[in-house]
Scaffold this motif. Sequence first.
Motif, PDB file in Angstrom:
ATOM      1  N   PRO A 243      90.188 114.458  51.848  1.00  0.00           N
ATOM      2  CA  PRO A 243      90.834 115.757  52.080  1.00  0.00           C
ATOM      3  C   PRO A 243      92.238 115.837  51.476  1.00  0.00           C
ATOM      4  CG  PRO A 243      89.819 114.945  54.093  1.00  0.00           C
ATOM      5  CD  PRO A 243      89.681 113.847  53.070  1.00  0.00           C
ATOM      6  N   GLU A 244      92.940 114.688  51.402  1.00  0.00           N
ATOM      7  CA  GLU A 244      94.304 114.724  50.847  1.00  0.00           C
ATOM      8  C   GLU A 244      94.308 115.050  49.364  1.00  0.00           C
ATOM      9  OE1 GLU A 244      92.839 112.396  53.225  1.00  0.00           O
ATOM     10  OE2 GLU A 244      93.628 110.752  51.985  1.00  0.00           O
ATOM     11  N   ASP A 245      93.150 114.877  48.704  1.00  0.00           N
ATOM     12  CA  ASP A 245      93.079 115.164  47.265  1.00  0.00           C
ATOM     13  C   ASP A 245      92.949 116.655  46.981  1.00  0.00           C
ATOM     14  OD1 ASP A 245      90.997 112.285  46.391  1.00  0.00           O
ATOM     15  OD2 ASP A 245      93.183 112.516  46.576  1.00  0.00           O
ATOM     16  N   VAL A 246      92.733 117.444  48.030  1.00  0.00           N
ATOM     17  CA  VAL A 246      92.356 118.844  47.843  1.00  0.00           C
ATOM     18  C   VAL A 246      93.574 119.760  47.789  1.00  0.00           C
ATOM     19  CG1 VAL A 246      91.161 120.790  48.914  1.00  0.00           C
ATOM     20  CG2 VAL A 246      90.143 118.519  48.977  1.00  0.00           C
TER      21      VAL A 246
ATOM     22  N   PRO B 298      88.323 131.150  47.282  1.00  0.00           N
ATOM     23  CA  PRO B 298      89.498 130.345  46.931  1.00  0.00           C
ATOM     24  C   PRO B 298      89.241 129.410  45.755  1.00  0.00           C
ATOM     25  CG  PRO B 298      88.435 129.406  48.860  1.00  0.00           C
ATOM     26  CD  PRO B 298      87.698 130.686  48.541  1.00  0.00           C
ATOM     27  N   ILE B 299      90.335 128.978  45.157  1.00  0.00           N
ATOM     28  CA  ILE B 299      90.303 127.983  44.096  1.00  0.00           C
ATOM     29  C   ILE B 299      90.553 126.623  44.737  1.00  0.00           C
ATOM     30  CG2 ILE B 299      91.473 127.169  42.009  1.00  0.00           C
ATOM     31  CD1 ILE B 299      90.013 129.790  41.595  1.00  0.00           C
ATOM     32  N   ILE B 300      89.672 125.688  44.462  1.00  0.00           N
ATOM     33  CA  ILE B 300      89.822 124.336  44.994  1.00  0.00           C
ATOM     34  C   ILE B 300      90.081 123.403  43.822  1.00  0.00           C
ATOM     35  CG2 ILE B 300      88.768 122.550  46.434  1.00  0.00           C
ATOM     36  CD1 ILE B 300      88.745 125.161  47.866  1.00  0.00           C
ATOM     37  N   ILE B 301      91.127 122.590  43.917  1.00  0.00           N
ATOM     38  CA  ILE B 301      91.431 121.640  42.849  1.00  0.00           C
ATOM     39  C   ILE B 301      91.479 120.236  43.440  1.00  0.00           C
ATOM     40  CG2 ILE B 301      93.195 120.902  41.184  1.00  0.00           C
ATOM     41  CD1 ILE B 301      93.945 123.841  40.822  1.00  0.00           C
ATOM     42  N   ASN B 302      90.821 119.310  42.771  1.00  0.00           N
ATOM     43  CA  ASN B 302      90.852 117.900  43.168  1.00  0.00           C
ATOM     44  C   ASN B 302      91.985 117.239  42.397  1.00  0.00           C
ATOM     45  OD1 ASN B 302      90.472 115.183  43.538  1.00  0.00           O
ATOM     46  ND2 ASN B 302      88.258 115.219  43.202  1.00  0.00           N
ATOM     47  N   LYS B 303      93.054 116.876  43.122  1.00  0.00           N
ATOM     48  CA  LYS B 303      94.227 116.283  42.462  1.00  0.00           C
ATOM     49  C   LYS B 303      93.883 114.982  41.756  1.00  0.00           C
ATOM     50  CE  LYS B 303      97.084 116.252  46.042  1.00  0.00           C
ATOM     51  NZ  LYS B 303      98.321 116.115  46.854  1.00  0.00           N
TER      52      LYS B 303
END
Lengths: 77, 146
Positions: free
Chosen positions: B86-89, B111-116
Amino acid sequence: MLILSRRLNEKIVIGDDIVVSVVEVRGDQVKLGIDAPRNVKVFREEVFIAIQEENRKAAAASGMQLPLMDIPERPKP
Amino acid sequence: MRVKTKAYGEIDADERQRVSFPAGLLGFEKFKDYILLDARQNPFFYLQSIDVPDLAFILIDPFLFRPDYSLDVNDDSLGDIGVSEPEDVLVFAIVTVPGEGAGVTANLMGPIIINKANRLGMQTVLPDARWRVKHDIMAELAASKA
């Protein structure tokens, strides 16, 4: 477009793992049941259209000056 | 790298600002390569297409004005972008600046979801009836403080 006729409780299989069932027929409304893997998105068409349309409006207006808005930042973790 | 942006002309962007959308955005499926940049104006960001200078989206963190916003990040559909922690989101809402006489709105339904961790992104569609395509940002910010 493939056109099929189905009666109540009959099903349609799509690909390897998607099944559409006619669950109820009442007047001009058909209730459909959809069995699909979790990674396959299933939505009413108008939902997709609404989001596409909003994306389009957002993109068209993104060159406009951003209004000054007083929104506090969240504290960074 | 040099990127032509809609808002700021040609700028220097870091490779780490690049975000790839394997499926593009809804209605813009052909455009997969973007950079994420801070707007000069807080708290906005731009999602700027690398391929088409005129294609850019204004983004905002939806939790700023809807602290009750929620989405299930463990859904298998997010596996498209390989999210495991979840912290990557990163979650963003696309902002629409209207014509005269209406408030600036944000799309909380898509929504836009980005994986850091891997710089992949997607636009997802939330089934929760609370989230619509137009949420008036200032009105809801005021309501969240009431």
